[in-house]
Enzyme design. Structure first.
Site, short mmCIF file in Angstrom:
data_model
loop_
_atom_site.label_atom_id
_atom_site.label_comp_id
_atom_site.label_asym_id
_atom_site.label_seq_id
_atom_site.Cartn_x
_atom_site.Cartn_y
_atom_site.Cartn_z
N ARG A 161 0.86 -1.09 -0.18
CA ARG A 161 -0.18 0.21 0.08
C ARG A 161 0.95 1.29 -0.08
NH1 ARG A 161 -5.72 -1.33 2.73
NH2 ARG A 161 -6.44 -2.79 1.06
N GLN A 211 -1.10 2.29 -5.97
CA GLN A 211 -2.64 2.67 -5.42
C GLN A 211 -3.55 2.13 -6.69
OE1 GLN A 211 -2.94 6.75 -4.47
NE2 GLN A 211 -2.70 6.35 -2.34
N ASP A 234 -4.19 -1.79 -6.55
CA ASP A 234 -5.00 -2.13 -5.34
C ASP A 234 -6.17 -2.90 -5.46
OD1 ASP A 234 -5.44 -2.81 -2.52
OD2 ASP A 234 -5.16 -0.70 -1.89
N SER A 253 -8.51 -2.71 -2.29
CA SER A 253 -9.44 -1.52 -2.37
C SER A 253 -10.50 -1.46 -3.14
CB SER A 253 -8.57 -0.25 -2.24
OG SER A 253 -7.73 -0.26 -1.21
N TYR A 295 -2.14 1.55 11.70
CA TYR A 295 -2.70 0.44 12.07
C TYR A 295 -3.31 0.39 13.66
CZ TYR A 295 -0.81 -1.84 7.83
OH TYR A 295 -0.48 -1.94 6.64
#
Length: 386
Positions: A122, A127, A130, A133, A230
């Site tokens: 990531r 992007q 991905d 996502s 996270y």
């Protein structure tokens, strides 16, 4: 360079790994593309659409991938497909390797270079690649559509001559990509939306979409996120306080959508049977983590479970329930990654095995499992003597 696009043989998979748009890109950088007959029909892409983009239509999977340098798929190839691939072929798909180590070993033994798109780092330049996502975004949207379909009342508030219809109350648990899209979609449908997440930064994102954030916001919560973004493990005391708050909140909700899922781990249990029972009859719960054990007690993969009038929706492959859009985005993810593996001057594959994108995603290569998370552990002489 030949790119093969076989049809998915999993009966529950309606997506396809290439679209006419991405095929035009492949041809532009010198590839020939062969698509199995009917591969795109479930995504509303006809063979004629592929041919118009410049692809050749093959009668079966074996012909589509024969001597292909690159094979594009949605799901990991099953063992019966492996003999069709040539040694060293790049097979790019969502591999779902956790818990399927035997399948990973089989791909290694088959001599293919298996690339797991869900392991894409990531980082900014990745992007557009991905897949997690792009597909989670659609799953969040579809979860609300499925909930609205199962819910036997209107979603928005309606003021009519016959009286006022109250807006549905929707609670989204988890404010990642899927959760944020679920919030936005439920808001567009006119629901009153609340959401929760263990990350403090999620509060601002939730509120920016017009939803109310629900959490025990004490000092521990404010420190509950790592520098990398996270969530940190929470104390048992905090978990108990948060569970009590959520349980009380769920009682008042019409729809609950759970989205908590960490790749490689069992889904955390967020909603107990007692919480489900506390909701009024007609309530709907959608479990987007049902494939990994579920966030909701009582959810079953591929089923809608009715518990005394409360329905728990456990559809599988939720993004694949809108395959035309899901395939469009997924194919673009794959095309963007494949473009980084091609030398534009020679128009040939030129994989840089030291590139961080490649290192992170390659599962098998040269007849062996090479990804550190799945590579067989080497036993030292000292360990072997214990």
């Amino acid at each position: 360079m030949k790119i093969g696009v076989p049809a998915e043989i999993d009966g529950g998979e309606s997506r396809v790994a290439a679209t006419p748009e991405t095929i035009k890109k492949f041809i532009a950088f010198g590839a020939t593309v062969v698509v199995e007959r009917g591969a795109g029909l479930a995504s509303r892409i006809t063979d004629a659409d592929y041919e118009a983009a410049g692809a050749t239509i093959a009668p079966d999977a074996a012909a589509a991938v024969a001597d292909a340098d690159v094979v594009l798929k949605v799901r990991r190839p099953v063992e019966s497909e492996l003999p069709f691939y040539r040694q060293g072929a790049l097979v790019i798909a969502t591999m779902d390797p956790y818990g399927h180590e035997d399948a990973v070993n089989a791909m290694g033994a088959a001599g293919i270079t298996a690339i797991a798109m869900e392991f894409m780092p990531r980082i900014t330049r990745a992007q557009v690649m991905d897949v997690l996502s792009s597909q989670a975004n659609l799953a969040g949207y579809q979860a609300v559509i499925d909930a609205a379909s199962a819910y036997d009342r209107a979603m928005p508030m309606m003021m009519t001559a016959a009286g006022t219809v109250p807006a549905a109350r929707v609670f989204v648990m988890g404010a990642g990509v899927a959760g944020l899209q679920a919030i936005a979609t439920a808001r567009r449908l006119g629901a009153v939306v609340t959401a929760t997440d263990v990350r403090p930064a999620a509060k601002e994102q939730v509120e920016s979409l017009g939803a109310k954030f629900v959490a025990v916001e004490d000092e521990e919560f404010k420190q509950a996120e790592t520098a990398a973004g996270y969530a940190k493990p929470m104390s048992a005391e905090y978990q108990a306080k948060q569970a009590a708050l959520v349980a009380e909140h769920i009682k008042k909700q019409d729809i609950v959508i759970t989205t908590a899922l960490i790749p490689g781990r069992a889904a955390p249990r967020l909603v107990t049977a007692a919480m489900v029972a506390s909701m009024r009859p007609g309530a709907v719960l959608v479990d987007l983590a049902v494939e990994r054990g579920g966030n909701i007690e009582g959810s079953k993969p591929g089923e809608i479970v009715d518990l005394d009038g409360r329905r728990i929706v456990g559809y599988l492959n939720v993004a694949g329930r809108i395959p035309a859009t899901a395939s469009q985005l997924y194919a673009k993810n794959l095309a963007a990654f494949l473009e980084t593996l091609v030398d534009k001057a020679s128009k040939a594959l030129a994989v840089n095995w030291d590139d961080e994108l490649v290192r992170a995603t390659v599962l098998t290569r040269d007849g062996a499992v090479v990804h550190p998370a799945f590579k067989p552990k080497t036993v030292t002489a000292d360990e072997g003597s214990l």
